[in-house]
Every structure is written in C-alpha cells, then in structure tokens.
Design an enzyme around this catalytic site. Structure first.
Site, short mmCIF file in Angstrom:
data_model
loop_
_atom_site.label_atom_id
_atom_site.label_comp_id
_atom_site.label_asym_id
_atom_site.label_seq_id
_atom_site.Cartn_x
_atom_site.Cartn_y
_atom_site.Cartn_z
N TYR A 95 11.50 66.76 62.66
CA TYR A 95 11.53 66.58 64.12
C TYR A 95 12.96 66.35 64.60
CZ TYR A 95 10.44 64.47 68.68
OH TYR A 95 10.38 64.17 70.02
N LYS A 116 15.26 68.76 67.13
CA LYS A 116 15.81 68.27 68.39
C LYS A 116 17.33 68.38 68.42
CE LYS A 116 11.87 67.38 70.28
NZ LYS A 116 11.40 68.22 71.40
#
Length: 250
Positions: free
Chosen positions: A156, A160
């Site tokens: 994740y 990002k």
C-alpha cells in the site's frame, strides 16, 4: 473570496464515491455547486449513496482494477456532458501484515486499483479534455503512507508513493494544456476500512503516532479536494498536500 471556491456549472467524477472519503468529497463538491458522478464496484451501495447525495449526484458502476471498464465509464460520463474534475479516490488496503507474508495475488490486487487504475482513469479523462480544448483538475487521493512508510502496509505504501510521482509527472506533462494534477495525502481516517484495525491491539499504538491525537474524519479531507478543484487553486499543480494531523512531520 467565496466565488473563487465555487464549483457552479462544473461536473466531477469521484471514483470510489459510495462511502468513506470518496462519499465525503462528493458531498462537499455538490455543496460547492458541482454535479457529481460517483463510481464504485458495488452497485447497490453506489445507488444508495447517489440517492442520499441528492439530485446533483449520478451513479455509474466501475471496477477500477479493470482499465477497459475505466475507459467505458469515462466515455459514458462524457456522453452526459463535459467533465471538469476527476477525483481519483478508489483504492484498497485489504490486509495488514508483514511484507514476507504478502502473496503475489495480494500485491497485484492492491497495485491494480491504487496505482494502475488511477493512471488509466487520469489518461482517459485527460485525453477528452485535450480533444475538447478544455482545462481540468485531477485530484488524486493518496495517503500519508506515500510520504512516511507504514509498517505492515508495504505494498500500500509503495503504491501511494507511486501515486505521488505519477501526480508530479502528469502535472509536468499537462501543465501547458491547463490540466492541473494534484494529490491529497490523508493520514489515518475514520472509515469502515480502518474501524477494525483501530479496534485491534494495534489501534492505540497507531493513534499515538498522530501529533494531533485523533483520527481524521472524512470531512477533514473533503475541503482540500474542493479547494484544489476550484479557481482558488488555479496556479497549483504537482502539489502533494498532507492532511494527516502532523503524522508526516513527526
């Protein structure tokens, strides 16, 4: 100053707009005067969200993991009229575990929505702006995890961070055509995605890392999206705006 924040006569697409941050952003854009098309995979929740948002909301199903479905959705939205704003909010974080336990399928699932989906939604939107000779604003909903990596969220965090570089690259490429691309980077936010995590044994430790001592509400994020979509931000592109209660400066 109020007119510079107005979104009257503008239309926005908000991906992942049926709940959480996406829903709050859609509601704030509507309040500022925009018509908003919300997208999500779950048709029932999507339709219910559009009803709750009111007559200036339209629902269109889209799977942000599928570039072909993204292209179909953007084309269908433009058939309703020109689109001025794209909020790339759709994202997933389906697990919280150490990197060595992440499977190939889990990696691919997160990257396909959080990074690939955002890329192709931006491309499909921008191509139509270029063809029409129109300005536009793209707002990518990223995460503080792209600035300060979070343990047990390695994939994740990587996606990002990729969103931040993608935001800057597209802003650079498209500035001469008046298509602005910016990102907002929320910290831990109270949504159904985080409720179980903060109710777990990890919750107290994670909250202690936030200098302001509380989680964000979804509404704390929405105002920044309105600002970046509006003429008040007409000279801002390539910016990454943390909205994290100070987490990234600790």
């Amino acid at each position: 100053m109020a007119p510079t924040f107005s979104l009257n006569e503008r239309t926005a697409i908000v991906t992942g707009g049926s709940r959480g941050i996406g829903y709050a952003v859609a509601a704030a854009l509507i309040q500022a005067g925009a018509r908003v098309i919300i997208t999500a995979r779950g048709e029932e929740a999507l339709a219910a969200a559009a009803v709750t948002l009111g007559p200036n909301a339209i629902a269109r199903r889209c799977d942000n993991a599928d570039p072909a479905d993204i292209a179909r959705m953007v084309a269908a939205c433009w058939q309703l009229g020109p689109i001025d704003i794209l909020v790339n909010n759709a994202g997933i974080s389906p697990y919280y575990k150490r990197a060595e336990h992440v499977t190939v399928d889990e990696w691919d699932a997160v990257a396909s929505v959080n990074l690939r989906g955002m890329y192709f939604a931006s491309i499909e939107f921008a191509k139509r702006l270029f063809e029409a000779g129109r300005p536009g604003s793209i707002i990518n909903v990223s995460s503080v995890a792209g600035i300060v990596p979070l343990d047990r969220l390695g994939v994740y965090s990587a996606t990002k961070a990729g969103v931040h570089q993608l935001t800057k690259a597209l802003a650079l490429e498209w500035a001469d055509r008046n298509v602005r691309v910016n990102a907002i980077a929320p910290g831990w936010t109270e949504t159904d995605f985080t409720s179980d995590l903060f109710a777990s044994r990890h919750g107290e430790r994670l909250l202690a890392d936030v200098p302001m001592g509380r989680l964000a509400a979804a509404g704390d994020i929405a105002g920044a999206a309105v600002f970046l979509a509006s003429d008040a931000a007409a000279y801002i592109t390539g910016a990454i705006l943390p909205i994290d209660g100070g987490r990234s400066v600790r």
